[in-house]
Design an enzyme around this catalytic site. Structure first.
Site, PDB file in Angstrom:
ATOM      1  CE  LYS A 208      -3.912   2.204   2.269  1.00  0.00           C
ATOM      2  NZ  LYS A 208      -3.371   3.553   1.984  1.00  0.00           N
TER       3      LYS A 208
ATOM      4  NE  ARG B 158     -15.268   1.928   1.946  1.00  0.00           N
ATOM      5  CZ  ARG B 158     -14.174   2.690   1.945  1.00  0.00           C
ATOM      6  NH1 ARG B 158     -12.977   2.111   1.864  1.00  0.00           N
ATOM      7  NH2 ARG B 158     -14.256   4.004   2.030  1.00  0.00           N
TER       8      ARG B 158
ATOM      9  CE  LYS C 148      -8.544   1.624   3.780  1.00  0.00           C
ATOM     10  NZ  LYS C 148      -8.627   3.001   3.251  1.00  0.00           N
TER      11      LYS C 148
ATOM     12  CD  GLU D 193      -1.449   5.574  -3.777  1.00  0.00           C
ATOM     13  OE1 GLU D 193      -1.558   6.227  -2.725  1.00  0.00           O
ATOM     14  OE2 GLU D 193      -2.375   4.862  -4.230  1.00  0.00           O
TER      15      GLU D 193
END
Length: 332
Positions: free
Chosen positions: A20, A183, A187, A69
């Site tokens: 992440k 969702r 995470k 990201e």
């Protein structure tokens, strides 16, 4: 597609795990006449990332839609503050992109060349197509690592959180569809238990709503480092019994070093931050907190959880300001 927070990394033969990253989630559209970069909240980020739009336009065919990201590397570690600087850089943006170039770490493909939508394909197939698209792509376009090996996951959580600046792990089903807004991923954020000094509170000194936290830097200055989540009734009572008003400075002594209210720029929020009214307290109370590993400007970016007061710990025994002690948090 979004992820639900969990207290442990899920394990199972159908799952794949990815780091992440500590950056800005972004969808990138390679259009026929250019590139469009959109934040998770739908905000147009295109003008802030000319370095990314340039490489996407050169490396990928029109119609492609990517999920990933945006990050900036700084001495081998992600630096969230450098992302924030892009919004306010103004005429200095091009210089900033040269000095601190961005990378786009990719983890999903939403549309293939010529706009072929692939949301209904399993993740494993979307990943394979993404790998083919990025074959030979320049370094700023990077595939995120992934693994099914829980030993590798453990290594990420122990080693990469400090060394590389990842926040934790995202787990996904290898056969899962991409469902926007749902969702359907998990995470797990890496957390640490550590100490901080209470430098102020919201609410009142007799009934604090949340605690504003501090640490000393290496020069002995008391620096703001973050804010707790709202306190429970029991935590309010415990903390209120220990707090004291700020004492008038003696001759030659330094007054409480924080401005009132707390500046909006200290909050770490991108969207419409506002100054925070608070009550200064005598910075002599140490508390134990539970924090994740995301920080910027030497402050925790997300609110931390108050665990308990630590009357047995002196303020000068608290770890130094984030980034000024080995391991960034004084825990390594």
């Amino acid at each position: 597609m979004l992820a639900v927070p969990v207290d442990a990394v899920p394990d199972g033969p159908s799952l794949i795990h990815e780091p992440k990253w500590d950056g800005w989630r972004a969808i990138v559209f390679r259009e026929h006449d250019g590139v469009y970069v959109q934040s998770r909240a739908g905000r147009n980020l295109t003008t802030y990332f000319p370095d990314i739009t340039r490489v996407v336009r050169a490396a990928l065919p029109p119609g492609v839609v990517l999920d990933g990201e945006l990050i900036v590397w700084d001495r081998g570690r992600t630096n969230f503050a450098q992302l924030q600087r892009r919004v306010s850089a103004g005429r200095g943006l091009l210089r900033l992109t040269r000095e601190c170039p961005a990378h786009y770490v990719l983890f999903d493909l939403l549309a293939d060349a010529d706009g072929q939508v692939v949301l209904d394909l399993p993740l494993s197939e979307r990943r394979a197509r993404l790998e083919r698209l990025l074959a030979g792509a320049p370094a700023p376009l990077t595939l995120t690592p992934r693994t099914t090996d829980m030993r590798q996951v453990a290594d990420w959580l122990v080693q990469w959180t400090v060394a590389a600046g990842i926040e934790g792990v995202v787990s996904k089903r290898r056969d899962g569809r991409y469902e926007p807004g749902r969702r359907g991923w998990w995470k797990y954020r890496t957390h640490i238990t550590t100490e901080a000094i209470v430098g102020g509170v919201t609410g009142s000194i007799h009934d604090p709503d949340s605690a504003l936290l501090a640490r000393f830097d290496r020069h002995g200055h008391l620096r703001y480092t973050g804010r707790t989540h709202p306190l429970t009734d029991a935590q309010r009572t415990e903390l209120a019994e220990m707090l004291s008003p700020v004492r008038p400075p003696r001759r030659g002594a330094v007054a409480h070093p924080w401005p009132e209210p707390l500046p909006a720029s200290w909050s770490g929020q991108l969207e419409r931050p506002e100054p925070l009214p608070y009550v200064q307290v005598d910075p002599t109370v140490v508390v134990e907190i539970d924090a994740d590993v995301a920080f910027e400007h030497q402050r925790w970016r997300h609110r931390v959880r108050y665990a308990r007061a630590r009357p047995d710990v002196a303020v000068h025994d608290v770890p130094l300001l984030l980034g000024e002690e080995e391991g960034y948090f004084g825990e390594q």
